[in-house]
Structures are given as structure tokens and as C-alpha cells.
Design an enzyme around this catalytic site. Sequence first.
Site, PDB file in Angstrom:
ATOM      1  N   ARG A  36       0.828  -1.217   0.000  1.00  0.00           N
ATOM      2  CA  ARG A  36       0.000   0.000   0.000  1.00  0.00           C
ATOM      3  C   ARG A  36       0.855   1.257   0.000  1.00  0.00           C
ATOM      4  O   ARG A  36       0.432   2.291  -0.508  1.00  0.00           O
ATOM      5  CB  ARG A  36      -0.939  -0.004   1.197  1.00  0.00           C
ATOM      6  CG  ARG A  36      -2.059  -0.979   0.982  1.00  0.00           C
ATOM      7  CD  ARG A  36      -3.153  -0.801   1.997  1.00  0.00           C
ATOM      8  NE  ARG A  36      -4.326  -1.523   1.578  1.00  0.00           N
ATOM      9  CZ  ARG A  36      -5.292  -1.915   2.385  1.00  0.00           C
ATOM     10  NH1 ARG A  36      -5.225  -1.631   3.670  1.00  0.00           N
ATOM     11  NH2 ARG A  36      -6.332  -2.568   1.922  1.00  0.00           N
ATOM     12  N   LYS A 208     -19.948 -15.926   1.661  1.00  0.00           N
ATOM     13  CA  LYS A 208     -21.377 -15.768   1.913  1.00  0.00           C
ATOM     14  C   LYS A 208     -22.150 -15.090   0.787  1.00  0.00           C
ATOM     15  O   LYS A 208     -21.732 -14.062   0.270  1.00  0.00           O
ATOM     16  CB  LYS A 208     -21.564 -14.908   3.156  1.00  0.00           C
ATOM     17  CG  LYS A 208     -21.162 -15.588   4.440  1.00  0.00           C
ATOM     18  CD  LYS A 208     -21.537 -14.657   5.557  1.00  0.00           C
ATOM     19  CE  LYS A 208     -21.251 -15.248   6.915  1.00  0.00           C
ATOM     20  NZ  LYS A 208     -21.412 -14.204   7.931  1.00  0.00           N
ATOM     21  N   GLY A 363     -10.414  -7.933  -1.012  1.00  0.00           N
ATOM     22  CA  GLY A 363      -9.184  -8.236  -0.283  1.00  0.00           C
ATOM     23  C   GLY A 363      -8.658  -9.636  -0.523  1.00  0.00           C
ATOM     24  O   GLY A 363      -7.480  -9.834  -0.840  1.00  0.00           O
ATOM     25  N   GLY A 386     -13.564  -3.281   0.477  1.00  0.00           N
ATOM     26  CA  GLY A 386     -14.934  -2.788   0.645  1.00  0.00           C
ATOM     27  C   GLY A 386     -15.322  -1.802  -0.437  1.00  0.00           C
ATOM     28  O   GLY A 386     -16.438  -1.839  -0.964  1.00  0.00           O
TER      29      GLY A 386
HETATM   30  P1  AMP Z   1     -15.044 -13.326   1.040  1.00  0.00           P
HETATM   31  O1  AMP Z   1     -14.305 -12.532   2.069  1.00  0.00           O
HETATM   32  O2  AMP Z   1     -16.524 -13.285   1.178  1.00  0.00           O
HETATM   33  O3  AMP Z   1     -14.548 -13.061  -0.366  1.00  0.00           O
HETATM   34  O4  AMP Z   1     -14.718 -14.842   1.373  1.00  0.00           O
HETATM   35  C1  AMP Z   1     -13.425 -15.328   1.296  1.00  0.00           C
HETATM   36  C2  AMP Z   1     -13.339 -16.541   2.161  1.00  0.00           C
HETATM   37  O5  AMP Z   1     -14.240 -17.527   1.691  1.00  0.00           O
HETATM   38  C3  AMP Z   1     -11.961 -17.144   2.140  1.00  0.00           C
HETATM   39  O6  AMP Z   1     -11.395 -17.033   3.411  1.00  0.00           O
HETATM   40  C4  AMP Z   1     -12.217 -18.585   1.743  1.00  0.00           C
HETATM   41  O7  AMP Z   1     -11.470 -19.497   2.513  1.00  0.00           O
HETATM   42  C5  AMP Z   1     -13.688 -18.779   2.026  1.00  0.00           C
HETATM   43  N1  AMP Z   1     -14.264 -19.856   1.222  1.00  0.00           N
HETATM   44  C6  AMP Z   1     -14.227 -19.971  -0.118  1.00  0.00           C
HETATM   45  N2  AMP Z   1     -14.792 -21.127  -0.496  1.00  0.00           N
HETATM   46  C7  AMP Z   1     -15.187 -21.775   0.623  1.00  0.00           C
HETATM   47  C8  AMP Z   1     -15.821 -23.024   0.868  1.00  0.00           C
HETATM   48  N3  AMP Z   1     -16.159 -23.823  -0.116  1.00  0.00           N
HETATM   49  N4  AMP Z   1     -16.075 -23.345   2.164  1.00  0.00           N
HETATM   50  C9  AMP Z   1     -15.735 -22.514   3.160  1.00  0.00           C
HETATM   51  N5  AMP Z   1     -15.129 -21.326   2.989  1.00  0.00           N
HETATM   52  C10 AMP Z   1     -14.845 -20.962   1.726  1.00  0.00           C
END
Ligand code: AMP
Length: 407
Positions: A36, A208, A363, A386
Site C-alpha cells: 500500500r 457468503k 481483499g 470494501g
Molecule cells: P469473502 O471474504 O466473502 O470473499 O470470502 C473469502 C473466504 O471464503 C476465504 O477465506 C475462503 O477461505 C472462504 N471460502 C471460499 N470457499 C469456501 C468453501 N467452499 N467453504 C468454506 N469457505 C470458503
Amino acid sequence: MQKKRIDSVDVAGKRVFVRVDFNVPMEGGVIGDDRRIKASLPTIRSVLSRGGRAVLASHLGRPEGKGFEAEYSLAPVARRLAELLGADAPHGVAFPSGDCGDDASRAAVAAMPERGVVLLENLRFAKGEKKGDAAFAGTLAGLCDIYVNDAFGTSHRADASMYALPMAMRAQGKPCASGFLLAAELEYLIGRIASAQRPFLAILGGAKVSDKILAIENLLAKVDRLIIGGAMAYTFLRAQGVSTGASLVEADRVGLAAEILAKAKARGCEILLPVDHACGREFKAGTETTTAVGAIPDGWMGLDIGPATRAAFGAAVRSSRTVVWNGPMGVFEMPPFDAGTRAVADAVVDATAAGATTIAGGGDTAAAVEEFGLAARLSHVSTGGGASLEVLEGKHLVCLDAIDDAR
Ligand code: AMP
């Protein structure tokens, strides 16, 4: 979304306030990753090389605005910045301790020689920063002649240094502009998406559905194809009646996932979901693994996309002319469940080499692409988690309006 860029502003002899994002990972005063800091060097160098004086300000972490806290001090950043600037900052980097805008920082700014650099202490030590306080912004405005926003990652937050400050500068007839980093983010995340060449593909992944729902809805109206991977995909598969075993599913979003699938169909947007899965017994490194085709058996959780899905997603990426990617395809931090994210990253690199515009944001996605050593082979990797997600959600970043008159 074109803003006046700092290189078109005459900075000779002027004090240029550059709002940077030096919110680096730090532990015990040691910087974990200085990307950064490096990302704003072109803007700082542009000011210095033309005889300007650079007054830099950033937040670091989340102090509560109660004054100095050693763990959030920018002192290590000042030292690293001085090393990185080297001879470009012939007077080094002055670092007045205390609150931004206090007597010490005013004195340091007043004493700046031409091509001088001052880094102010953490903006969030001042209680007015997070509150967007106009009085605090007014104090900062008194320090400088020109305002530059080079902190894309904070541009969705109307903090005092991000919004009230440029507004105060404008009210005083002082120019405001974007830095190079912000300009590149806007060119790709807003400009290239608005004028996307087709086929236009979005890849969304991560943990999620609930975190990405607004982005999905906004992108559905724009893209030709949408890949959904990561844990998010299991909520969609459940909505299609596919068994998902012990995979992460947001039970309360299954109905919403079904609605999205119907909406996509009505709009002619093709949704690609995983057709096979790399599964583990447990969510931990070294867990027993298997590949499931179609349904995931009881007692197994999907932790990554499987080989047939890697091939299908890869083909969709390689045949697209514009690709926007936010969210990993699996638990990329835990091999072997990084294979899906790697395969998609490789395909995105191939698409870029073939002339597509490719943009990765968020991120985790940026971290994955960096870790794979592929960041330089994409058109653009966003520095804002974000903020880049809010752009994909179609939201307006209020801090950008504040520098709008700068066309
Ligand atoms: P996000 O911050 O919403 O982009 O989510 C990223 C996180 O989702 C990472 O830490 C991944 O390890 C997790 N992730 C991705 N695929 C899976 C999965 N199939 N089961 C559990 N966690 C996951």
C-alpha cells in the site's frame, strides 16, 4: 468518472495534501506488507519531481479517536517510506508526532522545503476523523494549497480527510484532484466496466451470499455470464435441489438464491455453478479429501470447485472479453483447496494475454492473485476491498463527488 489528475495540476512550490491509504498490516511495529505504501509512490513522486511539497496523511487500523496509541502509530511507515523514496525525497520524511493539525504538525508543514515530505500521524487518533467533522477538516485544509485523493480503499467512507476536507478546500477555491492510484481504480472499476466489451463475465466467490447479494443483483443486469463459486455456490445448489452434504449453506438465503436464478434466466444472463467439488471431511488442513460429482454426500463438505468445474469456468473466462472477479473459488488459504482459485487465476491471465480487460477486486481475491505471483498479468488488481465491492454493487462513492469540480 474522469477526475482531474494530479499531474495536470501545477504543484511547484505548493503544499499538496495527499490522502493516502497506508493502512498496512503491522505487528509489533513491523510492517507485514508494504504494497500500500508502494502503490502511492507514483503520486508522491509526481508532486516532488515538480517542486511540490507533499503532506501525506493516512489512517492505520481502528483506533477510537482518543489520541495517540503506540500500536497504531505510523512511525514505522514513515521510516519505510523514506527508504522507498530514497533520493526522490532529498530532505527525507519528517514525521511530527501528535495529532494531525496540531501545533507540531503545523510547524513541520510550515518548515517544509521544496521537495519536502511530511507524513502526519494516524488520522484516526483525532476524534473528528471518523465523524467526518468539518472543524477538523478545516484545520487540515489550513495546512495545504492542493488536495489529492489517492486512497481508493477508503473512498466509500465519508471520513473528514476523505470528504469534508476536499469540500472545505473547494470552498476556499483550492484545487482538488485524484492521485494516480485512484485514477487507475476509477478507470478500470468504473470506466472499463461501463464500456465493457462482450462477452462480459463476472466471477463471484467467497464465503457468503449475503455479503455479495447486492453485487450479484447489480451485475446480473450488466453481464452476459456470471460464475458463482466458493461457499456461496452451495446455497445456490441447494436452491436447485442439489444435496450439499456438510458444506457451508446459508439456509435463510436459499429462497433468495432461487429468485436470483429465476431473474438471471429471465434476463438472459447465463449463471455457471460448480458441477463437481473438491471435498474435505473437516474444515482443516490435512483433512481427508474426495471429489464429488453433482451432489455432495453426507459427511463431506465442499471446500473448492472440482476438476470439471475448473475446466468449465476456465473456458468461460478464456472466451470472455471483459472479466470482473471478486471472491475465491474455494478455501485458497488451505491447499489443496487452492486449486480452483489458481485455475481461475490462470484462465484470467490467459484472457488478459489474449486482449481481454480483466479486473480483480476484494481483499481475498487480490491476496490470492498476489500470492500466486500473477497480479502484474491482470489488467487491474484493485487495492480496495470494501470500496471495490461497493462499486460492483453499483453504489456511488461519496468521496469522489468531493473532488468532482476538478475536471
Ligand atoms: P469473502 O471474504 O466473502 O470473499 O470470502 C473469502 C473466504 O471464503 C476465504 O477465506 C475462503 O477461505 C472462504 N471460502 C471460499 N470457499 C469456501 C468453501 N467452499 N467453504 C468454506 N469457505 C470458503
